[in-house]
Design a protein around this motif. Structure first.
Motif, PDB file in Angstrom:
ATOM      1  N   GLU A 180       0.498  -1.357  -0.278  1.00 26.52           N
ATOM      2  CA  GLU A 180      -0.053  -0.299  -0.140  1.00 26.52           C
ATOM      3  C   GLU A 180       1.172   1.436  -0.311  1.00 26.52           C
ATOM      4  OE1 GLU A 180      -4.157   1.851   2.692  1.00 26.52           O
ATOM      5  OE2 GLU A 180      -2.169   0.664   3.306  1.00 26.52           O
ATOM      6  N   ALA A 181       1.890   1.310   0.935  1.00 28.01           N
ATOM      7  CA  ALA A 181       2.874   2.522   1.233  1.00 28.01           C
ATOM      8  C   ALA A 181       3.566   2.646  -0.539  1.00 28.01           C
ATOM      9  CB  ALA A 181       3.444   2.332   1.978  1.00 28.01           C
ATOM     10  N   ILE A 182       3.968   1.571  -1.329  1.00 31.07           N
ATOM     11  CA  ILE A 182       5.233   1.925  -2.181  1.00 31.07           C
ATOM     12  C   ILE A 182       3.791   2.272  -3.600  1.00 31.07           C
ATOM     13  CG2 ILE A 182       6.036   0.463  -3.667  1.00 31.07           C
ATOM     14  CD1 ILE A 182       7.233  -0.931  -1.093  1.00 31.07           C
ATOM     15  N   ALA A 183       2.876   1.756  -3.327  1.00 35.57           N
ATOM     16  CA  ALA A 183       1.806   2.286  -4.478  1.00 35.57           C
ATOM     17  C   ALA A 183       1.282   3.557  -4.553  1.00 35.57           C
ATOM     18  CB  ALA A 183       0.284   0.852  -3.972  1.00 35.57           C
ATOM     19  N   ASP A 184       1.011   3.840  -3.585  1.00 35.74           N
ATOM     20  CA  ASP A 184       0.722   5.105  -3.481  1.00 35.74           C
ATOM     21  C   ASP A 184       1.884   5.903  -3.648  1.00 35.74           C
ATOM     22  OD1 ASP A 184      -1.914   4.741  -1.844  1.00 35.74           O
ATOM     23  OD2 ASP A 184      -1.157   4.969   0.105  1.00 35.74           O
ATOM     24  N   LEU A 185       3.171   6.085  -2.786  1.00 33.76           N
ATOM     25  CA  LEU A 185       4.300   7.070  -3.555  1.00 33.76           C
ATOM     26  C   LEU A 185       3.981   6.386  -4.788  1.00 33.76           C
ATOM     27  CD1 LEU A 185       6.605   8.235  -2.477  1.00 33.76           C
ATOM     28  CD2 LEU A 185       8.230   5.937  -2.454  1.00 33.76           C
ATOM     29  N   GLN A 186       4.552   5.780  -5.323  1.00 32.02           N
ATOM     30  CA  GLN A 186       4.632   6.073  -6.734  1.00 32.02           C
ATOM     31  C   GLN A 186       3.364   7.060  -8.168  1.00 32.02           C
ATOM     32  OE1 GLN A 186       4.145   1.638  -7.793  1.00 32.02           O
ATOM     33  NE2 GLN A 186       7.272   1.476  -7.324  1.00 32.02           N
ATOM     34  N   LYS A 187       2.323   6.404  -6.967  1.00 31.12           N
ATOM     35  CA  LYS A 187       1.424   7.538  -7.611  1.00 31.12           C
ATOM     36  C   LYS A 187       1.136   8.773  -7.343  1.00 31.12           C
ATOM     37  CE  LYS A 187      -3.684   6.919  -8.933  1.00 31.12           C
ATOM     38  NZ  LYS A 187      -4.979   6.167  -8.499  1.00 31.12           N
ATOM     39  N   SER A 188       1.994   8.556  -6.159  1.00 28.96           N
ATOM     40  CA  SER A 188       2.299  10.409  -6.197  1.00 28.96           C
ATOM     41  C   SER A 188       3.125  11.630  -6.475  1.00 28.96           C
ATOM     42  CB  SER A 188       2.518  11.024  -4.140  1.00 28.96           C
ATOM     43  OG  SER A 188       2.571  11.961  -4.349  1.00 28.96           O
ATOM     44  N   LYS A 189       4.308  10.296  -6.946  1.00 34.86           N
ATOM     45  CA  LYS A 189       5.511  10.941  -7.982  1.00 34.86           C
ATOM     46  C   LYS A 189       4.658  11.019  -9.866  1.00 34.86           C
ATOM     47  CE  LYS A 189       9.145   9.128  -4.935  1.00 34.86           C
ATOM     48  NZ  LYS A 189      10.204   7.961  -5.012  1.00 34.86           N
ATOM     49  N   PHE A 190       4.102   9.533  -9.734  1.00 36.20           N
ATOM     50  CA  PHE A 190       3.629  10.336 -11.093  1.00 36.20           C
ATOM     51  C   PHE A 190       2.951  11.373 -11.537  1.00 36.20           C
ATOM     52  CE2 PHE A 190      -0.031   8.885 -14.065  1.00 36.20           C
ATOM     53  CZ  PHE A 190       0.983   8.635 -15.203  1.00 36.20           C
ATOM     54  N   LYS A 192       2.510  14.349 -10.109  1.00 35.86           N
ATOM     55  CA  LYS A 192       3.657  15.600  -9.906  1.00 35.86           C
ATOM     56  C   LYS A 192       4.297  15.711 -10.918  1.00 35.86           C
ATOM     57  CE  LYS A 192       4.942  15.405  -4.394  1.00 35.86           C
ATOM     58  NZ  LYS A 192       5.757  15.187  -3.116  1.00 35.86           N
ATOM     59  N   SER A 193       4.594  14.285 -11.730  1.00 37.77           N
ATOM     60  CA  SER A 193       5.379  14.774 -12.791  1.00 37.77           C
ATOM     61  C   SER A 193       4.494  14.507 -14.391  1.00 37.77           C
ATOM     62  CB  SER A 193       6.241  13.928 -12.688  1.00 37.77           C
ATOM     63  OG  SER A 193       5.710  12.366 -13.052  1.00 37.77           O
ATOM     64  N   GLU A 194       3.449  14.394 -14.524  1.00 35.25           N
ATOM     65  CA  GLU A 194       3.004  14.175 -15.836  1.00 35.25           C
ATOM     66  C   GLU A 194       1.639  14.286 -15.244  1.00 35.25           C
ATOM     67  OE1 GLU A 194       3.939  12.605 -17.886  1.00 35.25           O
ATOM     68  OE2 GLU A 194       4.955  11.363 -17.216  1.00 35.25           O
ATOM     69  N   ASN A 195       0.337  14.390 -16.718  1.00 38.65           N
ATOM     70  CA  ASN A 195      -0.309  15.293 -16.911  1.00 38.65           C
ATOM     71  C   ASN A 195      -1.713  14.303 -16.722  1.00 38.65           C
ATOM     72  OD1 ASN A 195      -3.278  16.025 -17.270  1.00 38.65           O
ATOM     73  ND2 ASN A 195      -2.578  17.412 -18.643  1.00 38.65           N
ATOM     74  N   THR A 196      -2.222  13.778 -15.353  1.00 39.61           N
ATOM     75  CA  THR A 196      -3.295  12.802 -15.324  1.00 39.61           C
ATOM     76  C   THR A 196      -4.354  12.606 -16.096  1.00 39.61           C
ATOM     77  OG1 THR A 196      -3.959  13.843 -13.174  1.00 39.61           O
ATOM     78  CG2 THR A 196      -2.567  12.083 -12.740  1.00 39.61           C
ATOM     79  N   LYS A 199      -2.040  10.973 -18.745  1.00 37.57           N
ATOM     80  CA  LYS A 199      -1.951   9.899 -18.496  1.00 37.57           C
ATOM     81  C   LYS A 199      -2.094   9.068 -17.521  1.00 37.57           C
ATOM     82  CE  LYS A 199       2.336  11.259 -21.504  1.00 37.57           C
ATOM     83  NZ  LYS A 199       4.081  11.508 -21.171  1.00 37.57           N
ATOM     84  N   PHE A 200      -1.747   7.774 -17.687  1.00 37.27           N
ATOM     85  CA  PHE A 200      -2.466   7.134 -16.586  1.00 37.27           C
ATOM     86  C   PHE A 200      -0.949   6.166 -16.347  1.00 37.27           C
ATOM     87  CE2 PHE A 200      -2.793   4.333 -20.315  1.00 37.27           C
ATOM     88  CZ  PHE A 200      -2.533   3.349 -20.286  1.00 37.27           C
ATOM     89  N   ILE A 201      -1.027   5.884 -15.160  1.00 40.17           N
ATOM     90  CA  ILE A 201       0.151   5.656 -14.229  1.00 40.17           C
ATOM     91  C   ILE A 201      -0.120   3.721 -14.894  1.00 40.17           C
ATOM     92  CG2 ILE A 201      -0.870   4.645 -11.602  1.00 40.17           C
ATOM     93  CD1 ILE A 201       1.833   5.278 -11.075  1.00 40.17           C
ATOM     94  N   SER A 202       0.711   2.944 -15.112  1.00 37.60           N
ATOM     95  CA  SER A 202       1.251   1.610 -15.222  1.00 37.60           C
ATOM     96  C   SER A 202       1.995   0.950 -15.122  1.00 37.60           C
ATOM     97  CB  SER A 202       0.574   1.317 -17.278  1.00 37.60           C
ATOM     98  OG  SER A 202       1.370   1.984 -17.803  1.00 37.60           O
ATOM     99  N   THR A 203       3.144   1.708 -14.303  1.00 41.59           N
ATOM    100  CA  THR A 203       4.364   1.403 -14.470  1.00 41.59           C
ATOM    101  C   THR A 203       4.269   1.330 -12.517  1.00 41.59           C
ATOM    102  OG1 THR A 203       4.593   3.462 -13.681  1.00 41.59           O
ATOM    103  CG2 THR A 203       5.078   3.182 -16.315  1.00 41.59           C
TER     104      THR A 203
END
Length: 290
Positions: A180-190, A192-196, A199-203
């Motif tokens: 949960e913590a890693i997934a939330d961190l990855q989405k938060s960084k995404f 900040k760097s991408e126009n959601t 673009k959608f997160i798939s990494t």
């Protein structure tokens, strides 16, 4: 039947459900001012939501909602832990795990609402008294049911030593919390760097599951229940409603269904999203997937 009447009825159902939940702790001997201590903590969960609902409705804001939800967990579990005199290692593990989870989630959600300014769930609801109240009482029910296994185990305080249930539960909780913590961190960084909007997160973990954070949430509460198992007797085993409720809530009610609909509307025209949706599990991660 209009929305306001339905919301008022739903609010009453939530209160009734919390009352019914109190019977799980009927065998707990410790009392707080002649009230069963588990029942007292259920009442406390409701009162906290009502106290903060009032200014939130008056100012038509949802900014305190998630923060108060996670803070209520911290208040309830702390009250349970510090109200007993003979604390065991299992009690301490349960207290620390719920505390860590509550602090992390509360901090993450508060930062998210500060960044996003608003939550789409409350766009219309916060303008209607009973509709908005429904959310706050629903949060009281969420706190009460989800934490019931840990709270009952702590208040009973009968398990003096580590056992196989505690060890297995700890390992499951660590896996769930980490995911949960890693997934939330990855989405938060995404974000900040991408126009959601485009673009959608798939990494990262999001390439293994479309909702890995929810998988982690369900898993960690299952771990809490297993840690608590050796403290239970009779009706208390029915506190397995805790992880079951989390699963139903996130997969059938306010979680995945809503987010999948939003994602389909936002990215459904993208071929890469269609491929991602077809090849990626909705919840349980496929770690074999490349």
């Amino acid at each position: 039947m209009n929305k306001e009447i339905r919301s008022a009825i739903t609010s009453l159902i939530f209160l009734l459900a919390i009352y019914m939940l109190s019977f799980l702790g009927i065998n707990i001997k410790s009392t707080i001012q002649e009230i069963n201590s588990f029942t007292f903590l259920l009442i406390l969960s409701v009162l906290i939501q009502l106290i903060f609902f009032i200014p939130s409705y008056l100012f038509k804001t949802e900014r305190l909602y998630d923060l108060i939800g996670s803070s209520t967990y911290i208040v309830v579990i702390s009250f349970a832990y510090y109200s007993i005199s003979n604390k065991t290692i299992t009690d301490t593990i349960l207290f620390v795990f719920v505390l860590i989870w509550g602090i992390r989630l509360g901090t993450y959600l508060f930062k998210r609402i500060q960044r996003d300014k608003e939550d789409v769930r409350f766009e219309k609801a916060k303008k209607n008294f009973f509709w908005f109240l429904q959310y706050w009482l629903g949060q009281a029910l969420w706190v009460s049911i989800t934490s019931c296994a840990a709270v009952i185990a702590i208040l009973k305080s009968e398990n003096e030593s580590l056992n196989i249930y505690v060890i297995i539960g700890v390992l499951i909780w660590i896996v769930g919390f980490s995911v949960e913590a890693i997934a939330d961190l990855q989405k938060s960084k995404f974000k900040k760097s991408e126009n959601t909007n485009k673009k959608f997160i798939s990494t990262g973990l999001w390439s293994k599951s479309r909702h890995p954070n929810y998988f982690g949430e369900i898993t960690l509460w299952m771990g809490i229940y297993i840690i608590s198992l050796s403290s239970f007797s009779g009706i208390e085993y029915f506190s397995i409603i805790s992880p079951i409720f989390v699963y139903i809530l996130l997969t059938r009610m306010s979680g995945i269904n809503m987010l999948e609909k939003i994602a389909d509307e936002r990215y459904g025209h993208l071929s890469e999203y269609v491929q991602y949706r077809e090849n990626t599990p909705v919840l349980f991660p496929n770690f074999k997937k490349k």
